[in-house]
Design an enzyme around this catalytic site. Sequence first.
Site, PDB file in Angstrom:
ATOM      1  CG  MET A  59      30.508   5.896  10.083  1.00  0.00           C
ATOM      2  SD  MET A  59      32.262   5.997  10.503  1.00  0.00           S
ATOM      3  CE  MET A  59      32.220   5.526  12.233  1.00  0.00           C
ATOM      4  CE1 TYR A  74      30.932  -3.990  11.409  1.00  0.00           C
ATOM      5  CE2 TYR A  74      29.611  -2.094  10.742  1.00  0.00           C
ATOM      6  CZ  TYR A  74      30.835  -2.740  10.821  1.00  0.00           C
ATOM      7  OH  TYR A  74      31.952  -2.135  10.302  1.00  0.00           O
ATOM      8  CE  LYS A  83      13.151  25.121  18.205  1.00  0.00           C
ATOM      9  NZ  LYS A  83      12.602  24.883  19.551  1.00  0.00           N
ATOM     10  NE  ARG A 135      10.617  23.493  26.943  1.00  0.00           N
ATOM     11  CZ  ARG A 135      10.720  23.429  25.619  1.00  0.00           C
ATOM     12  NH1 ARG A 135      11.358  22.402  25.060  1.00  0.00           N
ATOM     13  NH2 ARG A 135      10.210  24.369  24.847  1.00  0.00           N
TER      14      ARG A 135
END
Length: 356
Positions: free
Chosen positions: A301, A253, A35, A130
Amino acid sequence: MSRPVQASIDLQALRQNLNIIRRAAPQSRVWSVVKANAYGHGLERSWSALNSTDGFALLNLEEAIMLRERGWKGPILLLEGFFHADELALFDKYRLTTSIHSNWQIKAIQNARLNAPLDVYVKVNSGMNRLGFAPDRIHTVWQQLRALPGVGEMTLMSHFAVAERPDGIVDAMKRVAQATEGLECARSLSNSAATMWHPEAHYDWVRPGIVLYGASPSGQWQDIANSGLKPVMTLSSEIIAVQNLKPGEGVGYGQRYRSTQEQRIGIVACGYADGYPRHAPDGTPVLVDGVRTGIVGTVSMDMLAVDLTPCPQAGIGTSVELWGKEIKIDDVASACGTVGYELMCALAPRVPVVTV
């Protein structure tokens, strides 16, 4: 020249991991769980390395059809089953096995016009809460499905919530025993953790996922260090710039990291847009020119910074392993407060992938 970041997929390691799993559960057949695009490894490039498996288990109908069109003739299990009744025509055409976890799915199969019966996996809720029927409903559901001409072979399935713990399946196994009292049926209960560590839960089919790709279901690499399992994915890049910091100067940053002394910093072509976690803290491990060091400052990024103090020989063009053979993805994930599953699945489409 193209940007140096890339992911390499070791298909031989994938084959070897499957063989190790078979040895761990020698009396069971294996559903190779592919998956999420084979956990980020790419189903198209990976499935043939697993062609000695007994079956493939996944979620997306489109991926199941792709496997059939590529020539896979063995079983394919849709772990969440069908989502709409009209999908049953494709399950019928491509001979797919469906999980059944809801009443509406039973009714949909009852009303479907099928060319041949479909094999089904009846899901019991053993405490994960679930999907699945309550244990005290399984006998009723089983008889309902058994009476339908559209249902072929039936298997009981469940999923463990805490199988990585030594006693983690005890309560779940009690619920399964309650559900199946007096019921003779094939069973598929074991996820990766139960496959490796709970042989009493192996039964007819095991469903390994993360261990196929060489990471630990517990999130701790040490737990599988002696198993022979090998990482399949390596994320690597290069240093593209070097900065020489003076005491008190910051990196990146927000200037989260500030040097306390003169320090060489390497700038690596990899960032959160490539799938590297933005919230990785200072010290998250990386390998620079074969030497273990850590990142410093906030991940950008497209770039991140690493401490070159332990590797003064490193410079522009030096190789960097973000995770893989030496820097285990579980160790990176642990430093970031997440799990290796997430990092694998987060590999960005812009990262070139090569197979080894």
